[in-house]
Design a protein around this motif. Sequence first.
Motif, PDB file in Angstrom:
ATOM      1  N   ASN A   1      28.707 -21.123   3.746  1.00  0.00           N
ATOM      2  CA  ASN A   1      28.557 -20.292   5.106  1.00  0.00           C
ATOM      3  C   ASN A   1      26.685 -20.417   5.326  1.00  0.00           C
ATOM      4  O   ASN A   1      26.760 -19.697   6.291  1.00  0.00           O
ATOM      5  N   ASN A   2      26.401 -20.161   4.204  1.00  0.00           N
ATOM      6  CA  ASN A   2      24.665 -19.127   4.536  1.00  0.00           C
ATOM      7  C   ASN A   2      23.842 -20.132   5.267  1.00  0.00           C
ATOM      8  O   ASN A   2      22.730 -19.963   4.898  1.00  0.00           O
ATOM      9  N   VAL A   3      24.222 -21.776   3.958  1.00  0.00           N
ATOM     10  CA  VAL A   3      22.685 -22.489   4.218  1.00  0.00           C
ATOM     11  C   VAL A   3      23.066 -23.538   5.928  1.00  0.00           C
ATOM     12  O   VAL A   3      23.753 -24.101   6.022  1.00  0.00           O
ATOM     13  N   THR A   4      21.169 -23.656   6.464  1.00  0.00           N
ATOM     14  CA  THR A   4      21.662 -24.135   7.337  1.00  0.00           C
ATOM     15  C   THR A   4      21.494 -25.712   7.113  1.00  0.00           C
ATOM     16  O   THR A   4      20.267 -26.159   6.388  1.00  0.00           O
ATOM     17  N   TRP A   5      22.078 -26.720   7.499  1.00  0.00           N
ATOM     18  CA  TRP A   5      21.895 -27.918   7.175  1.00  0.00           C
ATOM     19  C   TRP A   5      21.390 -28.801   8.777  1.00  0.00           C
ATOM     20  O   TRP A   5      21.485 -28.608   9.922  1.00  0.00           O
TER      21      TRP A   5
ATOM     22  N   SER B   1      20.893 -31.967  10.941  1.00  0.00           N
ATOM     23  CA  SER B   1      21.541 -32.760  11.814  1.00  0.00           C
ATOM     24  C   SER B   1      20.722 -33.701  10.927  1.00  0.00           C
ATOM     25  O   SER B   1      20.234 -34.755  10.510  1.00  0.00           O
TER      26      SER B   1
END
Length: 63
Positions: free
Chosen positions: A17-21, A23
């Motif tokens: 939910n909190n990690v920005t992966w 592209s």
Amino acid sequence: MAGIVNYVKESFEELKNNVTWPSWSEAQSLTVLVAVFSIIFSLAIWGIDTVFSKVIKAYFGLM
């Protein structure tokens, strides 16, 4: 034991939910960048090691 299980659950929740992966294309370009710098760094260390090895051999050859 319950503390470890709770820690693992919270860790997966955090990753979901909190990690920005990045592209897929960004991940590929960053992987290539890391590989290139790793190769350059390893070649630099190899070169320095070779020079030091020759200097040490020359020094002990004089003794």
